[in-house]
Design a protein around this motif. Sequence first.
Motif, PDB file in Angstrom:
ATOM      1  N   GLY A  14       0.788  -1.228   0.000  1.00  0.00           N
ATOM      2  CA  GLY A  14       0.000   0.000   0.000  1.00  0.00           C
ATOM      3  C   GLY A  14       0.816   1.272   0.000  1.00  0.00           C
ATOM      4  O   GLY A  14       0.273   2.355  -0.238  1.00  0.00           O
ATOM      5  N   SER A  33       0.144  -6.199  -5.133  1.00  0.00           N
ATOM      6  CA  SER A  33      -0.426  -5.086  -4.376  1.00  0.00           C
ATOM      7  C   SER A  33      -1.476  -4.344  -5.193  1.00  0.00           C
ATOM      8  O   SER A  33      -1.605  -4.519  -6.409  1.00  0.00           O
ATOM      9  CB  SER A  33       0.680  -4.113  -3.962  1.00  0.00           C
ATOM     10  N   VAL A  34      -2.231  -3.497  -4.507  1.00  0.00           N
ATOM     11  CA  VAL A  34      -3.230  -2.666  -5.177  1.00  0.00           C
ATOM     12  C   VAL A  34      -2.549  -1.761  -6.209  1.00  0.00           C
ATOM     13  O   VAL A  34      -3.067  -1.544  -7.308  1.00  0.00           O
ATOM     14  CB  VAL A  34      -4.011  -1.828  -4.147  1.00  0.00           C
ATOM     15  N   ARG A  57      -1.828  -3.756  -9.370  1.00  0.00           N
ATOM     16  CA  ARG A  57      -3.043  -4.012 -10.157  1.00  0.00           C
ATOM     17  C   ARG A  57      -3.511  -2.747 -10.858  1.00  0.00           C
ATOM     18  O   ARG A  57      -3.963  -2.786 -12.006  1.00  0.00           O
ATOM     19  CB  ARG A  57      -4.145  -4.566  -9.252  1.00  0.00           C
TER      20      ARG A  57
END
Length: 289
Positions: free
Chosen positions: A209, A255-256, A259
């Motif tokens: 994050g 991880s976000v 993506r």
Amino acid sequence: IRDYKVTGVQTCALPISLPWTPGQGSVQRLFALLDRGALGVDLLFLLSGYLIYGSLMRHPLPFDRYLARRLLRIYPTFLAVFLLYMLLMWLFPQRSKIPQPFWTAGAWYLLANLALLPGVVPIPPLMVVAWSLSYELVAYLAWPVLIEGLRLRSWSRGGRILLLAAGTMAFLRWGASQPEQPLIKFAVLLAGGLLWEVGQSPLAPRVPGCGLIALLAVAPLTSWLLMTWEPRVVQRWILLCLFLVVYDLVTTPESVTARLLSSRWLRHVGLVSYSFYLIHSVEIGRAHV
């Protein structure tokens, strides 16, 4: 070489890698902040070092095959834009950069540009932004020499990390005393290899994050800092944010942030970013005249 999340970062780096023509007020401050595109080019160099070093460490190739692939990555688009420049300078000779007489000074100048010498060698580039290709070409030649010459694949990961970190710091220290020399650019390329090694290490601290937080914070905080701080100070803040984004990608591939940067539209833009980078130099050259 294909890494979709890194291609997404290349898309994000494109707008800050172009030497925009300065305006007035806040636009002029932003121009100073981007350092004529050098900030974005440094990010592209970091990604290049990461991709090329990582590819060679994972998949050894015969040097001729490897170099042919790299030259095919650079030259088709470069030659197309080079010919466009030649046509424009024939149509508008008063704006030509080619020195005279043509068959002596002019021919050598064009050959030097075709060999991608401007940048590492102090020669004015025919294309405003093509100086960065000179560093890329040297890196393409140097990486396999470094890896094979020192037999880096037989080293421990810790030893490779120490070597790349020492090389990066040496180039940074040497380059800081000679700001007009290309040494700092080579430090960034070495740092890309260092980043790949750190990302592969199971001991690297994972901070999921952190890249997303940096992406969300960089624009609003940069706008606020520009009102109160000098551009060089704000540059360090942007570099910190970019480092957190790339570090998040290489240490936490799911991880976000990864993506988000692997989205299809970012990948498509990233795949043509090199072409746009060179084509845009035509407009930059017109604005500089």
